[in-house]
Structures are given as C-alpha cells and as structure tokens.
Design an enzyme around this catalytic site. Structure first.
Site, PDB file in Angstrom:
ATOM      1  N   CYS A 106     -36.055 -44.874  83.383  1.00 41.88           N
ATOM      2  CA  CYS A 106     -36.230 -43.632  84.145  1.00 41.88           C
ATOM      3  C   CYS A 106     -35.250 -42.548  83.699  1.00 41.88           C
ATOM      4  CB  CYS A 106     -36.076 -43.891  85.638  1.00 41.88           C
ATOM      5  SG  CYS A 106     -37.261 -45.081  86.261  1.00 41.88           S
ATOM      6  N   HIS A 250     -34.140 -37.248  88.833  1.00 42.86           N
ATOM      7  CA  HIS A 250     -35.225 -38.231  88.738  1.00 42.86           C
ATOM      8  C   HIS A 250     -35.726 -38.499  90.156  1.00 42.86           C
ATOM      9  CE1 HIS A 250     -37.529 -41.731  88.140  1.00 42.86           C
ATOM     10  NE2 HIS A 250     -36.630 -42.582  88.585  1.00 42.86           N
ATOM     11  N   ASN A 280     -42.602 -42.106  92.191  1.00 45.48           N
ATOM     12  CA  ASN A 280     -41.693 -42.266  91.056  1.00 45.48           C
ATOM     13  C   ASN A 280     -42.522 -42.460  89.779  1.00 45.48           C
ATOM     14  OD1 ASN A 280     -39.937 -43.220  89.115  1.00 45.48           O
ATOM     15  ND2 ASN A 280     -38.807 -44.566  90.510  1.00 45.48           N
TER      16      ASN A 280
END
Ligand code: UT7
Length: 323
Positions: A106, A250, A280
């Site tokens: 990520c 993020h 996400n």
C-alpha cells in the site's frame, strides 16, 4: 474505477457484519469491485487519462513505473503489458520505454514517486507512474474484519520537471511482515512434489494468494508510522507539517487518518479522504485521490502536498512536493 459497486449491505450476505459496524469502524460505505477488469486494463485507462491531462504523447515517455499487490501475472510486469498496449516510448529508444514494477504494497505509490523524482534528477524527462489494484480477488471472504475493507481501481500520474520542492522519507519494519501477507506458490517441484517441510517463516499457513491480515497490529503500526513519515519527509524538505496545504494519506481506515491528523496537530480539512466511496484500494488509493482533486479543480499549481502510505512489509513512507 470499475463500475460495479459493492455496498456494505452486500457483505451482510457473505459474513456476519452490518452497515453500521463497517461505517463506524472504518468510514467505508461502498467500494468499486472488478467485474472482470484486470489490473493492466484499469492501469491503461488511468494512464490514458493522465497522459491526456498532461498533454504528453506516449512516445515521449522515458520510463514506466507500476505498483501493485495484485498484478495479473507473476511475470511479465504490469508496466511492460501497458507499455506494449499503449506503445509507450520510442522517441529516444529503438523500441519501447524502460518499464519497472515495484511491490511496496500500500506504500507503493509513495515509493514509486520517490523513485521517479530520483530518475528525473539524473536526466529522465517524462515518467509515467501507474498504480492498479484488483485486491478483491485475494481477500479472504470468510474473515469479516478484512474482506469488508478492500476495493479495486487504478490511478496514474505523469511526472516531469526538476523545479520545486521535494523531500521524502522511506522505511520498513520487516519483523512485522507476518501481520499482512499473501503467499505465492508452495515450495514444490518435479523432484520434491510434496516436500515434508519447507523452511518455516513464522507466518501462519495460508492458501496460495489469499490475504492474511492482523488488523489490530497493522492499525497500531499505521497510526504510529504515518506521523513519523510525514514529520521526517517535511524535515528533509526543510518545512514543517504546518506548511503543507494538503495531506493525501493512504485510505485504509478513516480512524487511522483521524488519529494521525490529531497526532500531527493538523485538522482533517487538510487531509483528503474518499475512503467512504472506494474502501482501501492499496497502492492505487493515493493516485485516485490525486485524480479526484485534479478533476474538481482543487489541485492548484504550487500546492504543497504530502502523500503518506503504509502497508504490508511492513513498509511506509511519505513524499512532500510542490504540485
Ligand atoms: O492498507 C493496509 C491494510 N489495512 C489495514 O490493515 C487496516 C488496519 N486495521 C483496521 O482498519 C482495523 O483494525 C479493522 C477495521 C480491521 C478492525 O477494526 P477494529 O476496530 O480494530 O476491530 P477489532 O478487530 O478490535 O474487533 C472488534 C470487534 C470484535 O468482536 P469482539 O471480539 O469484540 O466480540 C470483532 O470480531 O468487532 C468484531 N468485528 C466485526 N463485527 C462486525 C470485526 N470485523 C467485524 C465486521 N462486522 N466486519
């Protein structure tokens, strides 16, 4: 973004959960999920939009850097597939541009942006960055705490220009690798078709390709390192977080972003958040935010921006730059 939408209520048919729990604990209402769109396709579509916005011809791109935790192939790289589809490069090379995939989970976009800036500083002029993710193919749909978190999508950026402020900070904590992972092929071959034991890595034994997530540990890690990464990237650029116009984190959990904002002494107005609509999307989450900011006219020339990411590895980092 893929067009198919999965709302929280859709997950109540798969696991014991509720819209109220998911919204309250994560900030997510819905996510886009691939209906057959592969990572290369989403990445290609994002690349076309980015190149059009930047008014850059595919032939003029010197390097493609792509990030993904969910590529379509173990090899070739997503960057090579998209290079071929779009005919990227050629003006300076006899055939296509250089193409590299990196996997920093990520935190991928942040690592790729740092890398792009370093290539630019050594003479590369135009770099295409792609972050495409199809995380929903690898989530464990029997684990209610993780399957509800993830969505699919892609973002892309064209990077040019040597002027302006740039600072970064990148780091990792590999001892936490066991907290979020997906295994590759088992260790067996024609000579040892069923090995009695492969060297044990300390990770739980899981199915090939399926995500294991210890949410609590990653949560603690994230709220700690986001603060460190933003502060150190600012320090390296000789500014403070107060000097930033925009922080693009993020998008893993709204509560993680709120905690980081509080610890940094910043208001949530400075943080861009779209997790309620996309969940996400791993390394794609930051460039998807950048795309929305550009589309809505909120990304102004000269805006002082910090992108901060964290995830499997455990890896983390932040970059600070003037748009
Ligand atoms: O991009 C990097 C990867 N991202 C992440 O790893 C995200 C980081 N972690 C998180 O966002 C959060 O830790 C989660 C969203 C994964 C979990 O939230 P939490 O507030 O840490 O919940 P918890 O794990 O402490 O669980 C609290 C309760 C438990 O029930 P009991 O034991 O208190 O009875 C869970 O079983 O909530 C239960 N629970 C759920 N209930 C309804 C866990 N998931 C769900 C669910 N629906 N989907």
């Amino acid at each position: 973004m893929p067009e198919t939408v999965a709302v929280n209520d859709d997950y109540t048919k798969i696991v014991d959960t509720s819209d109220e729990w998911i919204r309250g604990r994560t900030g997510i209402s819905e996510r886009r999920v691939s209906n057959g769109e592969p990572v290369w396709y989403m990445s290609q579509k994002a690349a076309e939009t980015a190149m059009a916005r930047a008014n850059v011809d595919a032939k003029d791109i010197d390097l493609v850097i792509s990030t993904s935790v969910s590529p379509d192939y173990i090899y070739p790289s997503v960057s090579c597939v998209v290079q071929g589809k779009l005919g990227i490069g050629g003006n300076k090379t006899s055939k296509g541009a250089a193409a590299i995939d990196i996997n920093c989970a990520c935190a991928g976009f942040v690592y790729a942006l740092d890398m792009a800036a370093r290539y630019i500083s050594t003479g590369y002029e135009t770099i295409l960055m792609l972050s495409g993710e199809n995380v929903t193919k690898s989530v464990d749909y029997s684990d209610r705490s993780s399957c509800i978190l993830f969505g699919d999508g892609a973002g892309a950026c064209v990077i040019q220009g040597k002027e302006g402020l740039f600072g970064s900070f990148l780091a990792s904590e590999g001892e936490g690798a066991k907290h979020i992972y997906a295994r590759s092929h088992p260790v067996k071959n024609a000579f040892s078709p069923a090995p009695e034991a492969s060297l044990y890595d300390g990770f739980e034994i899981t199915e090939f390709g399926k995500m294991f997530l210890n949410g609590k540990e990653v949560y603690k890690f994230a709220t700690r390192v986001m603060v460190e990464a933003v502060q150190k990237a600012c320090e390296n650029a000789n500014i403070t977080p107060d000097n930033l116009d925009l922080i693009i984190p993020h998008q893993a959990n709204l509560r993680i972003m709120e905690t980081a904002a509080q610890k940094l002494g910043q208001t949530m107005e400075k943080f861009y958040v779209n997790i309620e609509r996309y969940g996400n999307t791993s390394s794609a989450s930051i460039p998807i935010c950048l795309h929305e900011l550009a589309e809505s006219g909120k990304l102004k020339r000269g805006s002082r921006i910090c992108c901060v990411g964290f995830g499997a590895g455990l890896s983390y980092g932040a970059v600070v730059f003037d748009y």
